[in-house]
Scaffold this motif. Structure first.
Motif, PDB file in Angstrom:
ATOM      1  N   LYS A   1      16.837  -5.744  -5.971  1.00  0.00           N
ATOM      2  CA  LYS A   1      16.697  -4.280  -5.951  1.00  0.00           C
ATOM      3  C   LYS A   1      15.294  -3.853  -5.537  1.00  0.00           C
ATOM      4  O   LYS A   1      15.118  -2.793  -4.946  1.00  0.00           O
ATOM      5  CB  LYS A   1      17.028  -3.701  -7.331  1.00  0.00           C
ATOM      6  N   ASP A   2      14.309  -4.655  -5.889  1.00  0.00           N
ATOM      7  CA  ASP A   2      12.924  -4.311  -5.584  1.00  0.00           C
ATOM      8  C   ASP A   2      12.524  -4.836  -4.201  1.00  0.00           C
ATOM      9  O   ASP A   2      11.770  -5.806  -4.063  1.00  0.00           O
ATOM     10  CB  ASP A   2      11.986  -4.854  -6.675  1.00  0.00           C
ATOM     11  N   SER A   3      13.050  -4.172  -3.194  1.00  0.00           N
ATOM     12  CA  SER A   3      12.722  -4.500  -1.803  1.00  0.00           C
ATOM     13  C   SER A   3      11.297  -4.045  -1.498  1.00  0.00           C
ATOM     14  O   SER A   3      10.656  -3.347  -2.304  1.00  0.00           O
ATOM     15  CB  SER A   3      13.700  -3.788  -0.873  1.00  0.00           C
ATOM     16  N   VAL A   4      10.805  -4.390  -0.324  1.00  0.00           N
ATOM     17  CA  VAL A   4       9.457  -3.962   0.075  1.00  0.00           C
ATOM     18  C   VAL A   4       9.309  -2.440   0.011  1.00  0.00           C
ATOM     19  O   VAL A   4       8.342  -1.941  -0.574  1.00  0.00           O
ATOM     20  CB  VAL A   4       9.098  -4.529   1.470  1.00  0.00           C
ATOM     21  N   PRO A   5      10.250  -1.641   0.571  1.00  0.00           N
ATOM     22  CA  PRO A   5      10.087  -0.179   0.473  1.00  0.00           C
ATOM     23  C   PRO A   5      10.078   0.338  -0.969  1.00  0.00           C
ATOM     24  O   PRO A   5       9.338   1.273  -1.287  1.00  0.00           O
ATOM     25  CB  PRO A   5      11.289   0.376   1.244  1.00  0.00           C
ATOM     26  N   VAL A   6      10.876  -0.275  -1.842  1.00  0.00           N
ATOM     27  CA  VAL A   6      10.905   0.134  -3.252  1.00  0.00           C
ATOM     28  C   VAL A   6       9.566  -0.198  -3.910  1.00  0.00           C
ATOM     29  O   VAL A   6       9.001   0.629  -4.645  1.00  0.00           O
ATOM     30  CB  VAL A   6      12.085  -0.538  -3.997  1.00  0.00           C
ATOM     31  N   LEU A   7       9.035  -1.380  -3.632  1.00  0.00           N
ATOM     32  CA  LEU A   7       7.733  -1.756  -4.189  1.00  0.00           C
ATOM     33  C   LEU A   7       6.627  -0.850  -3.655  1.00  0.00           C
ATOM     34  O   LEU A   7       5.718  -0.463  -4.400  1.00  0.00           O
ATOM     35  CB  LEU A   7       7.404  -3.215  -3.868  1.00  0.00           C
ATOM     36  N   LYS A   8       6.702  -0.507  -2.392  1.00  0.00           N
ATOM     37  CA  LYS A   8       5.694   0.364  -1.772  1.00  0.00           C
ATOM     38  C   LYS A   8       5.694   1.736  -2.450  1.00  0.00           C
ATOM     39  O   LYS A   8       4.641   2.289  -2.783  1.00  0.00           O
ATOM     40  CB  LYS A   8       5.992   0.483  -0.275  1.00  0.00           C
ATOM     41  N   LYS A   9       6.895   2.288  -2.681  1.00  0.00           N
ATOM     42  CA  LYS A   9       7.015   3.594  -3.345  1.00  0.00           C
ATOM     43  C   LYS A   9       6.441   3.517  -4.770  1.00  0.00           C
ATOM     44  O   LYS A   9       5.696   4.393  -5.206  1.00  0.00           O
ATOM     45  CB  LYS A   9       8.486   4.017  -3.364  1.00  0.00           C
ATOM     46  N   TYR A  10       6.790   2.459  -5.481  1.00  0.00           N
ATOM     47  CA  TYR A  10       6.292   2.237  -6.840  1.00  0.00           C
ATOM     48  C   TYR A  10       4.757   2.137  -6.829  1.00  0.00           C
ATOM     49  O   TYR A  10       4.071   2.721  -7.673  1.00  0.00           O
ATOM     50  CB  TYR A  10       6.924   0.960  -7.392  1.00  0.00           C
ATOM     51  N   ALA A  11       4.233   1.391  -5.857  1.00  0.00           N
ATOM     52  CA  ALA A  11       2.775   1.228  -5.741  1.00  0.00           C
ATOM     53  C   ALA A  11       2.098   2.579  -5.530  1.00  0.00           C
ATOM     54  O   ALA A  11       1.059   2.863  -6.140  1.00  0.00           O
ATOM     55  CB  ALA A  11       2.447   0.277  -4.589  1.00  0.00           C
ATOM     56  N   ASP A  12       2.693   3.412  -4.695  1.00  0.00           N
ATOM     57  CA  ASP A  12       2.130   4.744  -4.457  1.00  0.00           C
ATOM     58  C   ASP A  12       2.149   5.581  -5.732  1.00  0.00           C
ATOM     59  O   ASP A  12       1.175   6.262  -6.054  1.00  0.00           O
ATOM     60  CB  ASP A  12       2.904   5.466  -3.348  1.00  0.00           C
ATOM     61  N   GLU A  13       3.259   5.501  -6.480  1.00  0.00           N
ATOM     62  CA  GLU A  13       3.393   6.273  -7.717  1.00  0.00           C
ATOM     63  C   GLU A  13       2.390   5.827  -8.784  1.00  0.00           C
ATOM     64  O   GLU A  13       1.913   6.629  -9.574  1.00  0.00           O
ATOM     65  CB  GLU A  13       4.818   6.137  -8.279  1.00  0.00           C
ATOM     66  N   LYS A  14       2.084   4.529  -8.806  1.00  0.00           N
ATOM     67  CA  LYS A  14       1.207   3.966  -9.847  1.00  0.00           C
ATOM     68  C   LYS A  14      -0.248   3.849  -9.391  1.00  0.00           C
ATOM     69  O   LYS A  14      -1.076   3.276 -10.104  1.00  0.00           O
ATOM     70  CB  LYS A  14       1.707   2.579 -10.272  1.00  0.00           C
ATOM     71  N   ASN A  15      -0.546   4.366  -8.191  1.00  0.00           N
ATOM     72  CA  ASN A  15      -1.904   4.293  -7.650  1.00  0.00           C
ATOM     73  C   ASN A  15      -2.409   2.857  -7.555  1.00  0.00           C
ATOM     74  O   ASN A  15      -3.559   2.544  -7.874  1.00  0.00           O
ATOM     75  CB  ASN A  15      -2.876   5.154  -8.465  1.00  0.00           C
ATOM     76  N   VAL A  16      -1.515   1.970  -7.108  1.00  0.00           N
ATOM     77  CA  VAL A  16      -1.867   0.557  -6.923  1.00  0.00           C
ATOM     78  C   VAL A  16      -2.758   0.427  -5.692  1.00  0.00           C
ATOM     79  O   VAL A  16      -2.404   0.894  -4.609  1.00  0.00           O
ATOM     80  CB  VAL A  16      -0.582  -0.293  -6.762  1.00  0.00           C
ATOM     81  N   GLN A  17      -3.914  -0.186  -5.864  1.00  0.00           N
ATOM     82  CA  GLN A  17      -4.842  -0.434  -4.755  1.00  0.00           C
ATOM     83  C   GLN A  17      -4.465  -1.763  -4.107  1.00  0.00           C
ATOM     84  O   GLN A  17      -4.568  -2.820  -4.738  1.00  0.00           O
ATOM     85  CB  GLN A  17      -6.281  -0.464  -5.266  1.00  0.00           C
ATOM     86  N   TYR A  18      -4.050  -1.698  -2.854  1.00  0.00           N
ATOM     87  CA  TYR A  18      -3.463  -2.858  -2.186  1.00  0.00           C
ATOM     88  C   TYR A  18      -4.367  -4.092  -2.203  1.00  0.00           C
ATOM     89  O   TYR A  18      -3.886  -5.202  -2.412  1.00  0.00           O
ATOM     90  CB  TYR A  18      -3.082  -2.487  -0.752  1.00  0.00           C
TER      91      TYR A  18
END
Length: 195
Positions: free
Chosen positions: A101-118
């Motif tokens: 379920k946690d595909s790259v686009p899903v992880l990317k969206k989650y990262a944006d929501e959580k302010n994850v610094q790449y």
């Protein structure tokens, strides 16, 4: 005033799921370490064990749709991100335990929501078998409970695992316990002194 004993504090090594500390290791090349792997991060880039080499790493296992402990774990990981944002030796990695379920686009969206610094915090996906094997048999993230479980049994734990620059396990921490998180920050700083 810092005593000599405090100055000489050294973190133990771990090579079993019961986390029995080892204070010395004879051969770092043969001592338990995180094995080779190949996963994909939130930007669709390959991520392997080579990306851990030379880094002090904090690893956890989560999934983006988790309603329970994972949001709290993300807060603890974000706190570590803030604390070590300018320390290029420290890397945070979160492995999805629901990679289907946690595909790259899903992880990317989650990262944006959580302010994850790449550059500081990687969200990883891949095959269920690979992630569960890493979590249970190499990170020992569920401690004794999960070692003999296979990928049909859901991997879910609030533990963070501290890995040194040679991919050896140096600590395990309950990410929901503020005192454990203080200990983790202090232990990261101790590992910095081992260079």
């Amino acid at each position: 005033m810092i005593s000599c004993a405090e100055n000489a504090r050294k973190l133990p090594y771990y090579d079993t799921a019961d986390f029995t500390p080892k204070w010395e290791i004879n051969d770092p090349a043969t001592f338990h370490s995180i094995r080779k792997f190949s996963l994909t991060d939130q930007e669709g880039q390959s991520f392997s064990e080579k990306d851990l080499d030379g880094k002090i790493c904090v690893a956890d296992f989560f999934f983006t749709s988790c309603p329970g402990i994972c949001p709290k774990m993300a807060v603890s990981m974000a706190d570590l991100q803030d604390e070590f944002i300018n320390d290029s030796d420290v890397l945070l990695i979160s492995h999805s335990v629901m990679p289907e379920k946690d595909s790259v686009p899903v992880l990317k969206k989650y990262a944006d929501e959580k302010n994850v610094q790449y550059g500081k915090w990687k969200l990883l996906t891949g095959s269920v078998g690979e992630i569960y094997d890493l979590g249970r048999k190499y990170y020992y993230v569920e401690e004794d409970l999960g070692v003999n479980s296979d990928s049909s049994i859901f991997l879910h734990t609030e533990n963070f695992v501290l890995i040194d620059k040679q991919r050896h396990i140096r600590g395990i921490y309950n990410s929901l316990d503020p005192n454990n998180m203080i200990s983790l920050k202090n232990d990261i700083k101790e590992l910095r002194k081992e260079d």
